[in-house]
Scaffold this motif. Structure first.
Motif, PDB file in Angstrom:
ATOM      1  N   GLU A   2       5.331   9.260  -3.757  1.00 40.99           N
ATOM      2  CA  GLU A   2       6.159   8.605  -4.429  1.00 40.99           C
ATOM      3  C   GLU A   2       7.606   8.528  -3.564  1.00 40.99           C
ATOM      4  O   GLU A   2       8.421   7.673  -3.858  1.00 40.99           O
ATOM      5  N   LEU A   3       7.941   9.593  -2.546  1.00 41.25           N
ATOM      6  CA  LEU A   3       9.196   9.518  -1.960  1.00 41.25           C
ATOM      7  C   LEU A   3       9.092   8.399  -1.092  1.00 41.25           C
ATOM      8  O   LEU A   3      10.067   7.526  -1.252  1.00 41.25           O
ATOM      9  N   PRO A   4       7.903   8.243  -0.039  1.00 41.67           N
ATOM     10  CA  PRO A   4       8.321   6.832   0.772  1.00 41.67           C
ATOM     11  C   PRO A   4       8.352   5.645  -0.218  1.00 41.67           C
ATOM     12  O   PRO A   4       8.864   4.659   0.084  1.00 41.67           O
ATOM     13  N   PHE A   5       7.517   5.534  -1.267  1.00 30.44           N
ATOM     14  CA  PHE A   5       7.589   4.391  -2.322  1.00 30.44           C
ATOM     15  C   PHE A   5       9.075   4.376  -2.701  1.00 30.44           C
ATOM     16  O   PHE A   5       9.490   2.975  -2.642  1.00 30.44           O
ATOM     17  N   SER A   6       9.839   5.403  -3.133  1.00 31.75           N
ATOM     18  CA  SER A   6      11.189   5.104  -3.469  1.00 31.75           C
ATOM     19  C   SER A   6      12.002   4.811  -2.597  1.00 31.75           C
ATOM     20  O   SER A   6      12.930   3.935  -2.892  1.00 31.75           O
ATOM     21  N   ILE A   7      11.814   5.107  -1.415  1.00 33.25           N
ATOM     22  CA  ILE A   7      12.817   4.747  -0.373  1.00 33.25           C
ATOM     23  C   ILE A   7      12.575   3.241   0.153  1.00 33.25           C
ATOM     24  O   ILE A   7      13.666   2.618   0.194  1.00 33.25           O
ATOM     25  N   LEU A   8      11.208   2.815   0.020  1.00 35.50           N
ATOM     26  CA  LEU A   8      11.116   1.296   0.059  1.00 35.50           C
ATOM     27  C   LEU A   8      11.804   0.645  -1.028  1.00 35.50           C
ATOM     28  O   LEU A   8      12.344  -0.537  -0.843  1.00 35.50           O
ATOM     29  N   MET A   9      11.699   0.966  -2.158  1.00 38.00           N
ATOM     30  CA  MET A   9      12.136   0.161  -3.363  1.00 38.00           C
ATOM     31  C   MET A   9      13.863   0.435  -2.987  1.00 38.00           C
ATOM     32  O   MET A   9      14.341  -0.702  -3.436  1.00 38.00           O
ATOM     33  N   ASP A  10      14.247   1.569  -2.848  1.00 38.49           N
ATOM     34  CA  ASP A  10      15.875   1.396  -2.654  1.00 38.49           C
ATOM     35  C   ASP A  10      16.311   0.703  -1.389  1.00 38.49           C
ATOM     36  O   ASP A  10      17.416   0.011  -1.518  1.00 38.49           O
ATOM     37  N   GLU A  11      15.495   0.132  -0.571  1.00 35.21           N
ATOM     38  CA  GLU A  11      15.695  -0.494   0.615  1.00 35.21           C
ATOM     39  C   GLU A  11      15.480  -1.923   0.116  1.00 35.21           C
ATOM     40  O   GLU A  11      16.102  -3.165   0.620  1.00 35.21           O
ATOM     41  N   GLY A  12      14.836  -2.235  -0.800  1.00 35.80           N
ATOM     42  CA  GLY A  12      15.000  -3.586  -1.513  1.00 35.80           C
ATOM     43  C   GLY A  12      13.499  -4.344  -1.300  1.00 35.80           C
ATOM     44  O   GLY A  12      13.476  -5.559  -1.566  1.00 35.80           O
ATOM     45  N   PHE A  13      12.413  -3.464  -1.100  1.00 29.84           N
ATOM     46  CA  PHE A  13      11.258  -4.001  -1.099  1.00 29.84           C
ATOM     47  C   PHE A  13      10.965  -4.418  -2.738  1.00 29.84           C
ATOM     48  O   PHE A  13      11.245  -3.583  -3.427  1.00 29.84           O
ATOM     49  N   ASP A  14       9.869  -5.120  -2.950  1.00 28.20           N
ATOM     50  CA  ASP A  14       9.415  -5.467  -4.102  1.00 28.20           C
ATOM     51  C   ASP A  14       7.873  -5.240  -4.355  1.00 28.20           C
ATOM     52  O   ASP A  14       7.275  -5.062  -3.445  1.00 28.20           O
ATOM     53  N   THR A  15       7.630  -4.541  -5.424  1.00 21.96           N
ATOM     54  CA  THR A  15       6.209  -4.097  -5.730  1.00 21.96           C
ATOM     55  C   THR A  15       5.263  -5.243  -5.965  1.00 21.96           C
ATOM     56  O   THR A  15       5.686  -6.194  -6.650  1.00 21.96           O
ATOM     57  N   GLU A  16       3.976  -5.079  -5.765  1.00 17.23           N
ATOM     58  CA  GLU A  16       3.031  -6.056  -5.948  1.00 17.23           C
ATOM     59  C   GLU A  16       2.029  -5.773  -6.887  1.00 17.23           C
ATOM     60  O   GLU A  16       1.688  -4.320  -7.110  1.00 17.23           O
ATOM     61  N   THR A  17       0.984  -6.597  -7.384  1.00 14.04           N
ATOM     62  CA  THR A  17      -0.040  -5.918  -8.164  1.00 14.04           C
ATOM     63  C   THR A  17      -1.255  -5.640  -7.100  1.00 14.04           C
ATOM     64  O   THR A  17      -2.203  -5.540  -7.827  1.00 14.04           O
ATOM     65  N   TYR A  18      -1.249  -5.935  -5.890  1.00 17.18           N
ATOM     66  CA  TYR A  18      -2.122  -5.472  -4.872  1.00 17.18           C
ATOM     67  C   TYR A  18      -2.301  -4.149  -4.666  1.00 17.18           C
ATOM     68  O   TYR A  18      -1.288  -3.406  -4.739  1.00 17.18           O
TER      69      TYR A  18
END
Length: 101
Positions: A2-18
């Motif tokens: 969850e922490l690496p995922f939240s860092i990426l989301m804060d940076e501006g990445f978008d989630t995918e359904t993959y």
């Protein structure tokens, strides 16, 4: 994860359904120019000392001998860590504090 995922989301990445078939994790993607750190970065000359307001990520602009460091100023220590000489350029970006994220 969850922490690496939240860092990426804060940076501006978008989630995918993959889902990654190797670890079962979600995948994320982004256009480089849209990432927060890239969009807020600026190119500076390494010639003069320059204090920053808060911590910044500073990097040289070389591909073959890339170096990066955390810094609160462009100064002789930063230039030495990045191995840049007068006349060269740096790329710097402000770091968000955990409170600002």
């Amino acid at each position: 994860g969850e922490l690496p995922f939240s860092i990426l989301m804060d940076e501006g990445f978008d989630t995918e359904t993959y889902i990654d078939i190797f670890d079962g994790g979600a995948t994320v993607d982004a256009r480089v120019a849209m990432l927060r750190t890239v969009a807020q970065s600026r190119r500076l000359s390494a010639d003069a000392d320059l204090p920053f307001s808060g911590w910044h990520l500073a990097a040289n602009t070389r591909r073959g001998d890339f170096r990066a460091t955390f810094s609160q100023a462009v100064d002789s220590g930063t230039r030495q860590r990045l191995q840049v000489a007068p006349g060269e350029h740096l790329r710097v970006a402000p770091l968000l504090s955990p409170e600002a994220a």
